[in-house]
Design an enzyme around this catalytic site. Structure first.
Site, PDB file in Angstrom:
ATOM      1  N   LYS A  53       2.511  -0.635  -4.304  1.00 53.54           N
ATOM      2  CA  LYS A  53       1.605  -1.763  -4.054  1.00 53.54           C
ATOM      3  C   LYS A  53       0.508  -1.811  -5.114  1.00 53.54           C
ATOM      4  O   LYS A  53       0.163  -2.880  -5.622  1.00 53.54           O
ATOM      5  CB  LYS A  53       1.024  -1.663  -2.632  1.00 53.54           C
ATOM      6  CG  LYS A  53       2.066  -1.978  -1.572  1.00 53.54           C
ATOM      7  CD  LYS A  53       1.659  -1.597  -0.151  1.00 53.54           C
ATOM      8  CE  LYS A  53       2.873  -1.788   0.766  1.00 53.54           C
ATOM      9  NZ  LYS A  53       2.635  -1.382   2.147  1.00 53.54           N
ATOM     10  N   GLN A  97      -1.791   1.546   5.704  1.00 51.44           N
ATOM     11  CA  GLN A  97      -0.374   1.907   5.599  1.00 51.44           C
ATOM     12  C   GLN A  97       0.072   2.599   6.893  1.00 51.44           C
ATOM     13  O   GLN A  97      -0.519   3.585   7.302  1.00 51.44           O
ATOM     14  CB  GLN A  97      -0.164   2.825   4.380  1.00 51.44           C
ATOM     15  CG  GLN A  97       1.283   3.153   4.097  1.00 51.44           C
ATOM     16  CD  GLN A  97       2.106   1.927   3.695  1.00 51.44           C
ATOM     17  OE1 GLN A  97       1.686   1.125   2.870  1.00 51.44           O
ATOM     18  NE2 GLN A  97       3.268   1.785   4.303  1.00 51.44           N
ATOM     19  N   ASP A 120      -1.087  -8.228   5.748  1.00 54.86           N
ATOM     20  CA  ASP A 120       0.187  -7.767   6.317  1.00 54.86           C
ATOM     21  C   ASP A 120       0.677  -8.732   7.395  1.00 54.86           C
ATOM     22  O   ASP A 120       1.840  -8.685   7.795  1.00 54.86           O
ATOM     23  CB  ASP A 120      -0.007  -6.375   6.965  1.00 54.86           C
ATOM     24  CG  ASP A 120       0.550  -5.240   6.109  1.00 54.86           C
ATOM     25  OD1 ASP A 120       1.379  -5.518   5.219  1.00 54.86           O
ATOM     26  OD2 ASP A 120       0.165  -4.082   6.345  1.00 54.86           O
TER      27      ASP A 120
END
Ligand code: NAD
Length: 285
Positions: A53, A97, A120
């Site tokens: 990322k 995460q 997200d």
């Protein structure tokens, strides 16, 4: 029939060029998209994802901020860090995460992220907005699947779509996105009786199960579009999907491979969502 391969790597590369152009345009207006990633603990797979990322941010001209926290961090400390990032005007996207250690409440963490920075697309507000067809951050893997189909020119309205798997991050939202585009959607899961009965009806079959080579040719209608979300290791330790690629590709009309199928789209859509968030700040302030 031998299926046409939907090349996610190529489609992702094309989308990333478009994103990089838009990032450059935004920068000329004084806004550099910034993504903050919080990594709790030292899970090897999570670290690999986080590194990818960061790398994607750099390639597209975005800022990235990695915040590492120890495995035994208290929940309040993590929530306080998220709140600090919510207030930081240089950060447009925040992600924690997953998975996070068991002693921390995952829902609380997701709901602490501002819905305006929830790139997200996991916050209940964004999920609700997605369900009602409003402007929302769409979850990255499901969104990536829709872009793959769009770029391949596969029509969705009126199609029978069968989704195998009902997780909150893949199965449920991807079915909803298909419904939003006027498909007739069936969800199958671990308690479904006679899976084949359903999957054989699919014009578009999405496998998000997490079991190597679970979907066989016998599950698939001739000419169907087969989207394989799975990222698994087979007995030989080789990367494989949820679909038995060799036999299914003899029967399907289109198929996504693993790797180079759905996988490259996920981070691409994360980059897109971060760009979108940054662009929306211009209208907001
Ligand atoms: P999950 O474990 O949360 O969900 C799996 C789903 O499969 C469950 O809803 C369960 O009901 C269903 N299932 C299990 N056994 C079944 C059976 N026998 N018959 C029918 N359904 C069954 O998994 P997830 O997070 O949704 O991930 C699924 C797969 O996709 C995994 O391999 C994961 O690594 C992969 N994944 C890939 C990406 C990507 O970027 N490509 C992103 C997320 C997940």
């Amino acid at each position: 029939m031998t299926a046409q391969i939907i090349n996610g790597k190529e489609i992702a590369a094309k989308k990333r060029i478009e994103i990089a152009e838009k990032v450059a345009a935004l920068k000329s207006q004084g806004v550099t998209p910034g993504l903050a990633v919080i990594l709790v603990g030292n899970n090897h797979a999570s670290r690999t994802y986080v590194t990818s990322k960061e790398k994607a941010c750099q390639e597209l001209g975005m800022n990235s901020l990695l915040i590492e926290m120890s495995e035994d961090i208290q929940e309040e400390e993590l929530l306080a860090k998220i709140e600090e990032l919510n207030e930081d005007s240089t950060i447009h996207g925040i992600l924690v995460q997953l998975p996070i250690p068991k002693h921390i409440d995952e829902s609380k963490v997701i709901e602490t992220i501002s819905p305006l920075k929830d790139v997200d697309g996991f916050h209940p507000i964004n999920i609700g907005r997605m369900m009602t067809g409003q402007n929302a951050f769409l979850p990255c893997t499901p969104y990536g699947i829709m872009v793959l189909l769009e770029e391949t020119g596969i029509a969705i309205a009126g199609k029978n779509v069968v989704v195998v798997g009902r997780s909150n991050i893949v199965g449920k939202p991807v079915g909803q996105l298909f419904l939003n585009q006027h498909a007739t959607v069936t969800y199958c899961h671990s308690k479904t009786k006679d899976l084949k009965l359903h999957t054989k009806q699919a014009d578009i079959l999405v496998a998000a199960v997490g079991i190597p080579n679970f979907i066989k040719a016998e599950h698939v209608k001739e000419g169907a579009v087969v989207i394989d979300v799975g990222i698994n290791r087979n007995e030989a330790g080789k990367l494989c999907g949820d679909v038995a690629f060799d036999e299914v590709s003899e029967k399907a009309g289109y198929i996504t491979p693993v790797p180079k199928g759905v996988g490259p789209m996920t981070i691409t859509m994360l980059m897109y969502n971060t760009l979108k968030s940054a662009a929306e700040t211009i209208n907001r302030y």
